[in-house]
Design an enzyme around this catalytic site. Structure first.
Site, PDB file in Angstrom:
ATOM      1  N   TYR A  78     -37.851  47.779 -24.241  1.00  0.00           N
ATOM      2  CA  TYR A  78     -37.532  46.354 -24.057  1.00  0.00           C
ATOM      3  C   TYR A  78     -36.871  45.882 -25.337  1.00  0.00           C
ATOM      4  CZ  TYR A  78     -38.122  41.447 -22.707  1.00  0.00           C
ATOM      5  OH  TYR A  78     -37.906  40.133 -22.360  1.00  0.00           O
ATOM      6  N   ASP A 133     -36.025  49.355 -33.414  1.00  0.00           N
ATOM      7  CA  ASP A 133     -36.366  47.995 -32.992  1.00  0.00           C
ATOM      8  C   ASP A 133     -37.832  47.758 -33.347  1.00  0.00           C
ATOM      9  OD1 ASP A 133     -37.157  45.702 -31.718  1.00  0.00           O
ATOM     10  OD2 ASP A 133     -36.096  46.110 -29.847  1.00  0.00           O
ATOM     11  N   GLU A 134     -38.043  46.998 -34.434  1.00  0.00           N
ATOM     12  CA  GLU A 134     -39.402  46.709 -34.937  1.00  0.00           C
ATOM     13  C   GLU A 134     -39.799  45.267 -34.630  1.00  0.00           C
ATOM     14  OE1 GLU A 134     -41.673  48.661 -37.195  1.00  0.00           O
ATOM     15  OE2 GLU A 134     -40.670  50.225 -36.071  1.00  0.00           O
ATOM     16  N   VAL A 135     -39.119  44.685 -33.639  1.00  0.00           N
ATOM     17  CA  VAL A 135     -39.345  43.266 -33.338  1.00  0.00           C
ATOM     18  C   VAL A 135     -40.828  42.991 -33.054  1.00  0.00           C
ATOM     19  CG1 VAL A 135     -38.865  41.466 -31.613  1.00  0.00           C
ATOM     20  CG2 VAL A 135     -36.986  42.823 -32.570  1.00  0.00           C
ATOM     21  N   LYS A 136     -41.467  43.891 -32.318  1.00  0.00           N
ATOM     22  CA  LYS A 136     -42.859  43.620 -31.952  1.00  0.00           C
ATOM     23  C   LYS A 136     -43.866  44.249 -32.915  1.00  0.00           C
ATOM     24  CE  LYS A 136     -45.090  42.854 -27.615  1.00  0.00           C
ATOM     25  NZ  LYS A 136     -45.027  43.237 -26.204  1.00  0.00           N
ATOM     26  N   GLY A 157     -35.335  38.346 -31.046  1.00  0.00           N
ATOM     27  CA  GLY A 157     -35.136  39.787 -30.997  1.00  0.00           C
ATOM     28  C   GLY A 157     -33.899  40.140 -30.191  1.00  0.00           C
ATOM     29  N   SER A 158     -33.644  39.347 -29.164  1.00  0.00           N
ATOM     30  CA  SER A 158     -32.506  39.639 -28.279  1.00  0.00           C
ATOM     31  C   SER A 158     -31.172  39.531 -29.009  1.00  0.00           C
ATOM     32  CB  SER A 158     -32.512  38.672 -27.086  1.00  0.00           C
ATOM     33  OG  SER A 158     -33.698  38.768 -26.356  1.00  0.00           O
ATOM     34  N   THR A 188     -24.403  29.308 -35.162  1.00  0.00           N
ATOM     35  CA  THR A 188     -24.312  28.174 -36.089  1.00  0.00           C
ATOM     36  C   THR A 188     -25.574  28.000 -36.928  1.00  0.00           C
ATOM     37  OG1 THR A 188     -23.010  27.121 -34.362  1.00  0.00           O
ATOM     38  CG2 THR A 188     -23.630  25.734 -36.226  1.00  0.00           C
TER      39      THR A 188
HETATM   40  C1  LIG Z   1     -39.423  45.499 -29.118  1.00  0.00           C
HETATM   41  C2  LIG Z   1     -38.792  44.192 -28.706  1.00  0.00           C
HETATM   42  N1  LIG Z   1     -37.512  43.976 -28.999  1.00  0.00           N
HETATM   43  C3  LIG Z   1     -36.902  42.824 -28.665  1.00  0.00           C
HETATM   44  C4  LIG Z   1     -37.576  41.839 -27.989  1.00  0.00           C
HETATM   45  C5  LIG Z   1     -36.874  40.575 -27.609  1.00  0.00           C
HETATM   46  O1  LIG Z   1     -37.263  39.566 -28.466  1.00  0.00           O
HETATM   47  P1  LIG Z   1     -37.043  38.027 -28.055  1.00  0.00           P
HETATM   48  O2  LIG Z   1     -37.919  37.760 -26.876  1.00  0.00           O
HETATM   49  O3  LIG Z   1     -37.440  37.267 -29.283  1.00  0.00           O
HETATM   50  O4  LIG Z   1     -35.606  37.847 -27.757  1.00  0.00           O
HETATM   51  C6  LIG Z   1     -38.919  42.024 -27.671  1.00  0.00           C
HETATM   52  C7  LIG Z   1     -39.669  40.983 -26.941  1.00  0.00           C
HETATM   53  O5  LIG Z   1     -40.727  41.207 -26.391  1.00  0.00           O
HETATM   54  C8  LIG Z   1     -39.554  43.237 -28.035  1.00  0.00           C
HETATM   55  O6  LIG Z   1     -40.835  43.479 -27.759  1.00  0.00           O
END
Ligand SMILES: Cc1ncc(COP(=O)(O)O)c(C=O)c1O
Length: 442
Positions: free
Chosen positions: A137, A242-245, A110-111, A299
């Protein structure tokens, strides 16, 4: 046996990589269950920070991974692309709303995906500034931490071009009043932020979590995200989710913003996408990602094995109707938790969409003083009783429930009975707080 393991682990693994709530040591996992190194089983409500969306060890993903590795273990997609990554991109474009031309970027976490936003959005718009939300976050790399507003990243100054505004938290309204919360935040943005520190015409994008997860599983008022979209369109500002979670079915729709009919300019994905393998992506308007050749690439981006796992994960979500399951099981879970709330005064608030649920603990419901120690104690006791959950929130007082989307009714009955036991043990002072204190959590 596992104590010796944890001692060794402590000697060789960096503290900067840790956030611990109890002394779990994992051996194996299947479906919604984790087995520790002593052979004890746990029901997992954390899914490894929402990564195991389809559960652990899914046989379909397992065989696809093996097949892919045997056929093509690796190619650097940057210079020698293959089909799997392209099929995955196509699928992500199909499930993401918006009939405008889109493209996909791939990374590993996600970062790094949020770093993509941090770097490319100002470039595309030729505007230097970004806006994000306090409590959010977005990751731990320099770009993503600059976008974040969470205490976990507050020791780092980050980049100076990001302005952070309050998130509309109905339980703890940032300006003191719950009434007209959306108006309060939008007015603040338009009449204070744009007029002073961050002019709208110099703002490239606003990044937001549709449910602010690590900030405390906060769900904004229903009218907030549509108003934010309207405002962004008015000023030509990109709106990024940001829909990572919480993305990919967890909330009972593909994406959290689908609950409000939003069409974001860009969507950031990670965590559950790879079915356990590392992969992240940004799905965005074509012009946002086509701002230059080779300016945000790694890469192993779009790794064929991770891409295969991701493609199969998306198919499993559809075939096993996991989005519907998340919606229905989430409603059932919340109904049982609401019953529990009647028994224990410390449960201040329960909120959620699908299987993204937060249980906020307070010392009492009038003062709403965050009950961080009690939250840590409940999670610790649940672990002892065979249930895994982590806690989140800027006050470290929200139990986060983000289990695999395969969760069953029986799982929920078991989880709530264990939570009930944990609260009752806390009430009767049966939890050893000295043990709890060893685990700092957030
Ligand atoms: C909403 C959100 N975005 C980004 C991230 C970062 O993801 P990662 O830990 O895979 O880098 C997180 C991690 O908890 C998250 O909850």
């Amino acid at each position: 046996m596992f104590n010796r393991f944890l001692e060794t682990e402590d000697q060789v693994i960096a503290d900067s990589l840790k956030i611990r709530f109890y002394p779990i040591s994992v051996k194996s996992a299947k479906g919604t269950r984790i087995t520790d190194q002593d052979g004890k089983d746990y029901l997992d409500l954390a899914a490894g920070w929402a990564v195991a969306g389809i559960g652990y060890g899914h046989p379909r993903v397992s065989s696809k991974i093996k097949e892919q590795y045997d056929t093509l273990s690796f190619t650097s997609q940057l210079s020698a692309p293959e089909q799997t990554m392209v099929s995955l991109a196509q699928k992500l474009i199909d499930i993401t709303p918006g009939s405008f031309p889109k493209k996909v970027w791939f990374g590993h976490s996600g970062s790094d995906a949020n770093d993509c936003i941090f770097k490319l959005v100002p470039l595309e718009k030729n505007r230097s500034r970004m806006i994000s939300f306090m409590g959010s976050y977005h990751g731990q790399t320099l770009g993503s931490l600059s976008l974040s507003g969470h205490p976990a990243q507050s020791r780092f100054i980050g980049s100076g071009n990001v302005v952070k505004i309050p998130y509309p938290n109905p339980y703890r309204p940032p300006f003191g009043e719950t009434d007209r919360l959306t108006d309060q935040i939008i007015d603040f943005l338009e009449n204070e932020v744009f007029k002073t520190v961050c002019p709208a015409e110099e703002t490239a994008g606003i990044i937001i979590e549709g449910i602010q997860s690590d900030g405390g599983l906060i769900i904004p008022p229903d009218d907030f995200l549509p108003r934010l979209q309207e405002m962004c369109r008015h000023f030509g500002i990109r709106l990024i989710f940001d829909e990572v979670k919480v993305g990919l079915g967890r909330t009972g729709k593909w994406f959290s913003f689908d609950h409000y009919g939003i069409e974001p300019d860009a969507v950031v994905l990670g965590k559950s996408l790879g079915g356990g393998l590392p992969i992240s992506s940004v799905v965005a308007r074509k012009e946002m990602l086509d701002v230059g050749t080779g300016i945000h690439m790694f890469t192993t981006s779009g790794n064929p094995v991770s891409s295969t796992a991701a493609l199969e994960t998306l198919k499993i979500i559809e075939d096993e109707r996991l989005i519907e399951n998340a919606r229905h099981k989430g409603e059932y879970f919340i109904s049982l938790l609401t019953e529990l709330q009647k028994k224990y005064q410390w449960i201040g608030d329960i909120r959620g969409k699908g299987l993204a649920i937060g249980v906020e603990l307070v010392e009492d419901r009038v003062s709403k003083t965050p009950a961080a120690e009690k939250t840590a104690a409940i999670c610790y006791r649940c672990y002892q009783l065979g249930l895994l959950a982590f806690y989140v929130g800027i006050h470290s007082n929200v139990i986060e429930i983000t289990p695999p989307l395969t969760l069953t009714k029986d799982d929920i009955d078991l989880a709530v009975s264990i939570l009930d036991q944990a609260f009752s043990d806390l009430e009767e002072q049966k939890i050893d707080m000295n043990l709890v204190k060893e685990y700092a959590g957030w």
